[in-house]
Design a protein around this motif. Structure first.
Motif, PDB file in Angstrom:
ATOM      1  N   ARG A   1       0.993  -1.083   0.027  1.00  0.00           N
ATOM      2  CA  ARG A   1       0.004  -0.062   0.116  1.00  0.00           C
ATOM      3  C   ARG A   1       0.783   1.492   0.174  1.00  0.00           C
ATOM      4  NH1 ARG A   1      -3.030  -1.131   4.743  1.00  0.00           N
ATOM      5  NH2 ARG A   1      -4.241  -3.032   4.010  1.00  0.00           N
ATOM      6  N   GLN A   2       2.003   1.224   1.011  1.00  0.00           N
ATOM      7  CA  GLN A   2       2.758   2.405   0.786  1.00  0.00           C
ATOM      8  C   GLN A   2       3.305   2.762  -0.417  1.00  0.00           C
ATOM      9  OE1 GLN A   2       5.354   1.622   4.200  1.00  0.00           O
ATOM     10  NE2 GLN A   2       3.811   2.431   5.748  1.00  0.00           N
ATOM     11  N   GLN A   3       3.900   1.512  -1.204  1.00  0.00           N
ATOM     12  CA  GLN A   3       4.655   1.797  -2.118  1.00  0.00           C
ATOM     13  C   GLN A   3       3.622   2.250  -3.268  1.00  0.00           C
ATOM     14  OE1 GLN A   3       7.858   1.052  -2.828  1.00  0.00           O
ATOM     15  NE2 GLN A   3       7.570   1.894  -5.093  1.00  0.00           N
ATOM     16  N   ALA A   4       2.367   1.809  -3.227  1.00  0.00           N
ATOM     17  CA  ALA A   4       1.457   2.302  -4.355  1.00  0.00           C
ATOM     18  C   ALA A   4       1.111   3.753  -4.183  1.00  0.00           C
ATOM     19  CB  ALA A   4       0.013   1.518  -4.348  1.00  0.00           C
ATOM     20  N   GLU A   5       1.149   4.213  -2.852  1.00  0.00           N
ATOM     21  CA  GLU A   5       0.824   5.381  -2.719  1.00  0.00           C
ATOM     22  C   GLU A   5       2.152   6.461  -3.035  1.00  0.00           C
ATOM     23  OE1 GLU A   5       0.267   5.948   1.598  1.00  0.00           O
ATOM     24  OE2 GLU A   5      -1.564   5.137   1.481  1.00  0.00           O
ATOM     25  N   ARG A   6       3.388   5.965  -3.194  1.00  0.00           N
ATOM     26  CA  ARG A   6       4.483   6.253  -3.523  1.00  0.00           C
ATOM     27  C   ARG A   6       4.442   6.481  -4.835  1.00  0.00           C
ATOM     28  NH1 ARG A   6       8.263   3.104  -0.847  1.00  0.00           N
ATOM     29  NH2 ARG A   6       7.477   3.075   1.051  1.00  0.00           N
ATOM     30  N   ASN A   7       4.057   5.518  -5.534  1.00  0.00           N
ATOM     31  CA  ASN A   7       4.006   5.534  -7.083  1.00  0.00           C
ATOM     32  C   ASN A   7       3.018   6.564  -7.426  1.00  0.00           C
ATOM     33  OD1 ASN A   7       6.071   3.422  -7.046  1.00  0.00           O
ATOM     34  ND2 ASN A   7       4.747   1.832  -7.423  1.00  0.00           N
ATOM     35  N   GLU A   8       1.812   6.509  -6.816  1.00  0.00           N
ATOM     36  CA  GLU A   8       0.833   7.582  -7.246  1.00  0.00           C
ATOM     37  C   GLU A   8       1.245   8.909  -7.101  1.00  0.00           C
ATOM     38  OE1 GLU A   8      -3.568   8.396  -5.225  1.00  0.00           O
ATOM     39  OE2 GLU A   8      -3.089   6.531  -5.819  1.00  0.00           O
ATOM     40  N   GLU A   9       1.827   9.252  -6.128  1.00  0.00           N
ATOM     41  CA  GLU A   9       2.311  10.425  -5.659  1.00  0.00           C
ATOM     42  C   GLU A   9       3.496  10.874  -6.709  1.00  0.00           C
ATOM     43  OE1 GLU A   9       4.074  10.881  -1.985  1.00  0.00           O
ATOM     44  OE2 GLU A   9       2.265  10.394  -0.955  1.00  0.00           O
ATOM     45  N   GLN A  10       4.245   9.770  -7.142  1.00  0.00           N
ATOM     46  CA  GLN A  10       5.249  10.084  -8.012  1.00  0.00           C
ATOM     47  C   GLN A  10       4.773  10.395  -9.757  1.00  0.00           C
ATOM     48  OE1 GLN A  10       8.150   7.082  -7.996  1.00  0.00           O
ATOM     49  NE2 GLN A  10       9.403   7.782  -6.164  1.00  0.00           N
ATOM     50  N   GLY A  11       3.697   9.641  -9.827  1.00  0.00           N
ATOM     51  CA  GLY A  11       3.043   9.766 -11.119  1.00  0.00           C
ATOM     52  C   GLY A  11       2.277  11.249 -11.238  1.00  0.00           C
ATOM     53  N   ALA A  12       1.710  11.673 -10.088  1.00  0.00           N
ATOM     54  CA  ALA A  12       1.029  13.001 -10.135  1.00  0.00           C
ATOM     55  C   ALA A  12       2.105  13.862 -10.324  1.00  0.00           C
ATOM     56  CB  ALA A  12       0.247  12.976  -8.593  1.00  0.00           C
ATOM     57  N   LYS A  13       3.159  13.980  -9.516  1.00  0.00           N
ATOM     58  CA  LYS A  13       4.327  14.797  -9.689  1.00  0.00           C
ATOM     59  C   LYS A  13       4.726  14.856 -11.254  1.00  0.00           C
ATOM     60  CE  LYS A  13       6.180  14.733  -5.242  1.00  0.00           C
ATOM     61  NZ  LYS A  13       7.206  14.402  -4.282  1.00  0.00           N
ATOM     62  N   VAL A  14       4.952  13.671 -12.010  1.00  0.00           N
ATOM     63  CA  VAL A  14       5.427  13.692 -13.175  1.00  0.00           C
ATOM     64  C   VAL A  14       4.222  14.316 -14.103  1.00  0.00           C
ATOM     65  CG1 VAL A  14       5.698  12.286 -15.401  1.00  0.00           C
ATOM     66  CG2 VAL A  14       6.785  11.748 -12.984  1.00  0.00           C
ATOM     67  N   LEU A  15       3.263  13.924 -14.057  1.00  0.00           N
ATOM     68  CA  LEU A  15       1.949  14.551 -14.726  1.00  0.00           C
ATOM     69  C   LEU A  15       1.828  15.947 -14.630  1.00  0.00           C
ATOM     70  CD1 LEU A  15      -0.686  13.935 -16.464  1.00  0.00           C
ATOM     71  CD2 LEU A  15      -1.988  13.839 -14.498  1.00  0.00           C
ATOM     72  N   LEU A  16       2.160  16.667 -13.228  1.00  0.00           N
ATOM     73  CA  LEU A  16       2.259  17.984 -13.144  1.00  0.00           C
ATOM     74  C   LEU A  16       3.240  18.608 -13.994  1.00  0.00           C
ATOM     75  CD1 LEU A  16       0.977  20.391 -11.716  1.00  0.00           C
ATOM     76  CD2 LEU A  16       2.205  19.717  -9.650  1.00  0.00           C
ATOM     77  N   ARG A  17       4.436  17.969 -13.739  1.00  0.00           N
ATOM     78  CA  ARG A  17       5.466  18.651 -14.327  1.00  0.00           C
ATOM     79  C   ARG A  17       5.337  18.580 -16.027  1.00  0.00           C
ATOM     80  NH1 ARG A  17       9.578  14.833 -13.225  1.00  0.00           N
ATOM     81  NH2 ARG A  17       9.236  15.413 -11.009  1.00  0.00           N
ATOM     82  N   ARG A  18       4.693  17.604 -16.354  1.00  0.00           N
ATOM     83  CA  ARG A  18       4.498  17.649 -17.951  1.00  0.00           C
ATOM     84  C   ARG A  18       3.550  18.608 -18.231  1.00  0.00           C
ATOM     85  NH1 ARG A  18       3.469  11.033 -18.828  1.00  0.00           N
ATOM     86  NH2 ARG A  18       5.680  10.452 -18.690  1.00  0.00           N
ATOM     87  N   GLN A  19       2.365  18.766 -17.422  1.00  0.00           N
ATOM     88  CA  GLN A  19       1.456  19.923 -17.794  1.00  0.00           C
ATOM     89  C   GLN A  19       2.203  21.294 -17.701  1.00  0.00           C
ATOM     90  OE1 GLN A  19      -1.479  19.217 -14.687  1.00  0.00           O
ATOM     91  NE2 GLN A  19      -2.478  17.553 -15.923  1.00  0.00           N
ATOM     92  N   VAL A  20       2.913  21.476 -16.653  1.00  0.00           N
ATOM     93  CA  VAL A  20       3.554  22.777 -16.480  1.00  0.00           C
ATOM     94  C   VAL A  20       4.549  23.003 -17.717  1.00  0.00           C
ATOM     95  CG1 VAL A  20       5.396  24.188 -14.991  1.00  0.00           C
ATOM     96  CG2 VAL A  20       3.478  23.062 -13.915  1.00  0.00           C
ATOM     97  N   ASP A  21       5.442  21.825 -18.166  1.00  0.00           N
ATOM     98  CA  ASP A  21       6.253  21.992 -19.037  1.00  0.00           C
ATOM     99  C   ASP A  21       5.423  22.497 -20.390  1.00  0.00           C
ATOM    100  OD1 ASP A  21       8.434  21.580 -17.561  1.00  0.00           O
ATOM    101  OD2 ASP A  21       8.762  19.495 -18.259  1.00  0.00           O
ATOM    102  N   GLY A  22       4.317  21.622 -20.597  1.00  0.00           N
ATOM    103  CA  GLY A  22       3.748  21.797 -21.783  1.00  0.00           C
ATOM    104  C   GLY A  22       3.239  23.473 -21.818  1.00  0.00           C
ATOM    105  N   MET A  23       2.592  23.846 -20.693  1.00  0.00           N
ATOM    106  CA  MET A  23       2.009  25.259 -20.739  1.00  0.00           C
ATOM    107  C   MET A  23       3.104  26.228 -20.873  1.00  0.00           C
ATOM    108  SD  MET A  23      -0.656  24.839 -17.297  1.00  0.00           S
ATOM    109  CE  MET A  23      -0.127  26.404 -16.851  1.00  0.00           C
ATOM    110  N   TRP A  24       4.389  25.820 -20.500  1.00  0.00           N
ATOM    111  CA  TRP A  24       5.557  26.680 -20.621  1.00  0.00           C
ATOM    112  C   TRP A  24       5.914  26.664 -22.240  1.00  0.00           C
ATOM    113  CZ3 TRP A  24       8.203  30.823 -19.136  1.00  0.00           C
ATOM    114  CH2 TRP A  24       9.324  30.873 -19.633  1.00  0.00           C
ATOM    115  N   GLU A  25       5.764  25.633 -22.588  1.00  0.00           N
ATOM    116  CA  GLU A  25       6.038  25.470 -24.197  1.00  0.00           C
ATOM    117  C   GLU A  25       5.070  26.295 -25.099  1.00  0.00           C
ATOM    118  OE1 GLU A  25       8.788  24.246 -25.866  1.00  0.00           O
ATOM    119  OE2 GLU A  25       9.758  23.872 -23.916  1.00  0.00           O
TER     120      GLU A  25
END
Length: 108
Positions: free
Chosen positions: A59-83
């Motif tokens: 469960r903890q690993q799944a939560e960490r993976n989910e948080e990392q996935g959310a961070k990656v998605l947010l980073r992609r969205q911010v990068d896309g907006m910046w581009e």
């Protein structure tokens, strides 16, 4: 000397005169069964604890993976907006320059 051997010797030497009517041969299998049952319960408890620990860890690993996935998605969205903003800025520079040059040309 194991404890069960000691008890067996005591029962044999006492002759069973003041104990229950069961013979030592009947007591020994019951004692062995009790040892087996206690050991079996201990092993089952350890297996249960191991399963619970694995569930918690997964469960903890799944939560960490989910948080990392959310961070990656947010980073992609911010990068896309910046581009997009960079692209819009680059596209507007020639238009702004041409408007400025037209305005200067007309007012010269």
């Amino acid at each position: 000397m194991p404890l069960w051997v000691f008890f067996l010797m005591v029962l044999t030497l006492s002759g069973g005169c003041h104990c229950s009517s069961h013979s030592p041969t009947l007591r020994m299998p019951r004692y062995a069964d009790a040892i087996y049952n206690n050991s079996y319960r201990k092993v089952l408890g350890q297996l249960s604890a191991r399963k619970k620990l694995q569930d918690i860890m997964s469960r903890q690993q799944a939560e960490r993976n989910e948080e990392q996935g959310a961070k990656v998605l947010l980073r992609r969205q911010v990068d896309g907006m910046w581009e997009d903003q960079k692209q819009m800025a680059l596209e507007s520079i020639p238009a702004t320059l041409s408007q400025k040059l037209r305005w200067e040309y007309m007012h010269v």
